[in-house]
Write an enzyme that holds these catalytic residues in place. Structure first.
Site, PDB file in Angstrom:
ATOM      1  N   MET A   4     -12.170   4.773  -0.619  1.00  0.00           N
ATOM      2  CA  MET A   4     -12.840   5.048   0.652  1.00  0.00           C
ATOM      3  C   MET A   4     -13.514   6.410   0.510  1.00  0.00           C
ATOM      4  O   MET A   4     -13.117   7.398   1.110  1.00  0.00           O
ATOM      5  CB  MET A   4     -11.817   5.029   1.793  1.00  0.00           C
ATOM      6  CG  MET A   4     -11.372   3.621   2.154  1.00  0.00           C
ATOM      7  SD  MET A   4      -9.806   3.577   3.034  1.00  0.00           S
ATOM      8  CE  MET A   4      -8.696   3.521   1.622  1.00  0.00           C
ATOM      9  N   HIS A  46      -8.422   1.223  -4.011  1.00  0.00           N
ATOM     10  CA  HIS A  46      -9.386   1.048  -2.925  1.00  0.00           C
ATOM     11  C   HIS A  46     -10.015   2.399  -2.626  1.00  0.00           C
ATOM     12  O   HIS A  46      -9.363   3.279  -2.069  1.00  0.00           O
ATOM     13  CB  HIS A  46      -8.622   0.480  -1.705  1.00  0.00           C
ATOM     14  CG  HIS A  46      -9.428   0.372  -0.457  1.00  0.00           C
ATOM     15  ND1 HIS A  46      -8.840   0.205   0.785  1.00  0.00           N
ATOM     16  CD2 HIS A  46     -10.768   0.383  -0.231  1.00  0.00           C
ATOM     17  CE1 HIS A  46      -9.784   0.123   1.699  1.00  0.00           C
ATOM     18  NE2 HIS A  46     -10.957   0.230   1.118  1.00  0.00           N
ATOM     19  N   MET A  69     -11.639  -5.409   5.337  1.00  0.00           N
ATOM     20  CA  MET A  69     -10.886  -4.465   6.169  1.00  0.00           C
ATOM     21  C   MET A  69     -10.614  -5.099   7.527  1.00  0.00           C
ATOM     22  O   MET A  69     -11.539  -5.468   8.249  1.00  0.00           O
ATOM     23  CB  MET A  69     -11.680  -3.166   6.371  1.00  0.00           C
ATOM     24  CG  MET A  69     -11.851  -2.304   5.130  1.00  0.00           C
ATOM     25  SD  MET A  69     -10.324  -1.946   4.248  1.00  0.00           S
ATOM     26  CE  MET A  69      -9.331  -1.159   5.506  1.00  0.00           C
ATOM     27  N   HIS A  86      -1.310  -1.280  -4.218  1.00  0.00           N
ATOM     28  CA  HIS A  86      -2.579  -0.948  -3.574  1.00  0.00           C
ATOM     29  C   HIS A  86      -2.630   0.559  -3.333  1.00  0.00           C
ATOM     30  O   HIS A  86      -1.738   1.129  -2.702  1.00  0.00           O
ATOM     31  CB  HIS A  86      -2.694  -1.721  -2.253  1.00  0.00           C
ATOM     32  CG  HIS A  86      -4.005  -1.554  -1.560  1.00  0.00           C
ATOM     33  ND1 HIS A  86      -5.128  -2.290  -1.895  1.00  0.00           N
ATOM     34  CD2 HIS A  86      -4.387  -0.720  -0.560  1.00  0.00           C
ATOM     35  CE1 HIS A  86      -6.135  -1.934  -1.118  1.00  0.00           C
ATOM     36  NE2 HIS A  86      -5.715  -0.971  -0.297  1.00  0.00           N
ATOM     37  N   MET A 134      -8.965   8.411  -0.195  1.00  0.00           N
ATOM     38  CA  MET A 134      -9.830   8.798   0.934  1.00  0.00           C
ATOM     39  C   MET A 134     -10.341  10.218   0.736  1.00  0.00           C
ATOM     40  O   MET A 134      -9.582  11.095   0.331  1.00  0.00           O
ATOM     41  CB  MET A 134      -9.024   8.761   2.233  1.00  0.00           C
ATOM     42  CG  MET A 134      -8.320   7.448   2.486  1.00  0.00           C
ATOM     43  SD  MET A 134      -7.334   7.541   3.988  1.00  0.00           S
ATOM     44  CE  MET A 134      -6.591   5.911   3.969  1.00  0.00           C
ATOM     45  N   ASP A 173      -4.837   3.740  -1.960  1.00  0.00           N
ATOM     46  CA  ASP A 173      -5.924   4.103  -1.051  1.00  0.00           C
ATOM     47  C   ASP A 173      -6.385   5.526  -1.301  1.00  0.00           C
ATOM     48  O   ASP A 173      -5.641   6.472  -1.056  1.00  0.00           O
ATOM     49  CB  ASP A 173      -5.437   4.000   0.399  1.00  0.00           C
ATOM     50  CG  ASP A 173      -5.233   2.559   0.819  1.00  0.00           C
ATOM     51  OD1 ASP A 173      -6.177   1.764   0.679  1.00  0.00           O
ATOM     52  OD2 ASP A 173      -4.125   2.226   1.287  1.00  0.00           O
ATOM     53  N   ASP A 195      -6.850  -6.224   4.260  1.00  0.00           N
ATOM     54  CA  ASP A 195      -6.327  -4.863   4.237  1.00  0.00           C
ATOM     55  C   ASP A 195      -6.288  -4.261   5.638  1.00  0.00           C
ATOM     56  O   ASP A 195      -7.321  -3.937   6.207  1.00  0.00           O
ATOM     57  CB  ASP A 195      -7.194  -4.002   3.314  1.00  0.00           C
ATOM     58  CG  ASP A 195      -6.579  -2.641   3.069  1.00  0.00           C
ATOM     59  OD1 ASP A 195      -5.449  -2.389   3.509  1.00  0.00           O
ATOM     60  OD2 ASP A 195      -7.249  -1.815   2.410  1.00  0.00           O
ATOM     61  N   SER A 227       0.839  -1.201   0.000  1.00  0.00           N
ATOM     62  CA  SER A 227       0.000   0.000   0.000  1.00  0.00           C
ATOM     63  C   SER A 227       0.873   1.249   0.000  1.00  0.00           C
ATOM     64  O   SER A 227       1.607   1.506   0.959  1.00  0.00           O
ATOM     65  CB  SER A 227      -0.908   0.021   1.231  1.00  0.00           C
ATOM     66  OG  SER A 227      -1.465   1.313   1.365  1.00  0.00           O
TER      67      SER A 227
HETATM   68  C1  DX5 Z   1      -6.409   1.740   5.535  1.00  0.00           C
HETATM   69  C2  DX5 Z   1      -5.993   1.409   4.142  1.00  0.00           C
HETATM   70  C3  DX5 Z   1      -4.925   0.404   4.079  1.00  0.00           C
HETATM   71  C4  DX5 Z   1      -3.620   0.809   4.709  1.00  0.00           C
HETATM   72  C5  DX5 Z   1      -2.943  -0.430   5.225  1.00  0.00           C
HETATM   73  O1  DX5 Z   1      -7.508   2.574   5.497  1.00  0.00           O
HETATM   74  O2  DX5 Z   1      -7.079   0.919   3.396  1.00  0.00           O
HETATM   75  O3  DX5 Z   1      -4.702  -0.035   2.745  1.00  0.00           O
HETATM   76  O4  DX5 Z   1      -2.773   1.493   3.832  1.00  0.00           O
HETATM   77  O5  DX5 Z   1      -1.850  -0.058   5.948  1.00  0.00           O
HETATM   78  P1  DX5 Z   1      -1.135  -1.039   6.984  1.00  0.00           P
HETATM   79  O6  DX5 Z   1      -0.688  -2.227   6.216  1.00  0.00           O
HETATM   80  O7  DX5 Z   1      -0.005  -0.194   7.488  1.00  0.00           O
HETATM   81  O8  DX5 Z   1      -2.135  -1.370   8.051  1.00  0.00           O
HETATM   82 ZN    ZN Z   2      -6.661  -0.083   1.386  1.00  0.00          ZN
END
Ligand code: DX5
Ligand code: ZN
Length: 218
Positions: free
Chosen positions: A69, A67, A138, A34, A38, A36, A176, A9
């Protein structure tokens, strides 16, 4: 048992030198990147958007596993495709017409995933599981990297795997949040297919080696 797919990620990458981190990823056994996204509404944090994803697209040919969010993801499906996404996951909690959203993702030529928060039952996926390629389970509350793994996830994976087999679904199970070299084997044994790893990879003294260890966990 086949080897897991590794999806570092980039939320935990060094944003002031992304080129170096992508060189590392390109030289590693990472399968996916990956990404993310947000929006500060669906989750209490804002990460990054299209300009950065497009810039990252120039740095690697590895699969972009995006991903979302965000609320109202339907509005941006075309734009994520254009930015270089290959797998697009939306949150079940953010989609009123999930089936329509999945159809739209497929219609523009991406694989579709559904992400579920820690409190969301896997059984809510029963009528969509045959139509999707990925379930992002998650294992922390979404919004931040580096959080502690939620133990209830193991049971969820086992229940989900059963449902996938029963429905002849091709969906892969992605875990994740909080994935480490310590819990990866147990996750694999419960049915996980894809490991997302932010902190575990990017805080490591030797990220290429850590990715290798995750890939070859036994
Ligand atoms: C959290 C994200 C994850 C995050 C995981 O909201 O969706 O993808 O980057 O990070 P680690 O592996 O550090 O928990
Ligand atoms: Zn993620």
């Amino acid at each position: 048992m086949s080897k897991p797919i590794i999806a570092p990620s980039v939320l935990s990458a060094n944003f002031s030198n992304l080129q170096a981190d992508f060189e590392m990823l390109n030289n590693s056994e990472a399968d996916y990147i990956h990404i993310d996204v947000m929006d500060g509404v669906f989750v209490p944090n804002i990460s990054f958007g299209f300009p950065l994803i497009k810039a990252m697209r120039k740095l690697t040919s590895k699969t972009f596993d995006v991903h979302l969010m965000i609320v109202e993801p339907d509005k941006y499906i075309d734009a994520f495709k254009e930015a270089g996404a290959e797998i697009l996951s939306v949150h079940i909690e953010a989609c009123t017409h999930l089936h329509r959203t999945i159809q739209k993702i497929h219609s523009v030529g991406m694989k579709a995933g559904v992400a579920i928060n820690p409190h969301t039952s896997v059984f809510l996926l029963e009528d969509i599981i045959a139509d999707i390629e990925e379930v992002c389970v998650m294992s922390v509350n979404p919004g931040f990297g580096g959080q502690a793994f939620i133990e209830n996830t193991y049971d969820k994976i086992a229940r989900l795997k059963e449902m996938i087999l029963k429905n002849n679904s091709k969906a892969l199970i992605e875990i994740d949040g909080g994935v480490t070299l310590q819990n990866a084997k147990k996750l694999l044994d419960h049915g996980a297919d894809i490991f997302v790893a932010g902190n575990t990879v990017f805080s490591s003294a030797d990220p290429v080696q850590t990715i290798h260890q995750l890939k070859n966990i036994v």
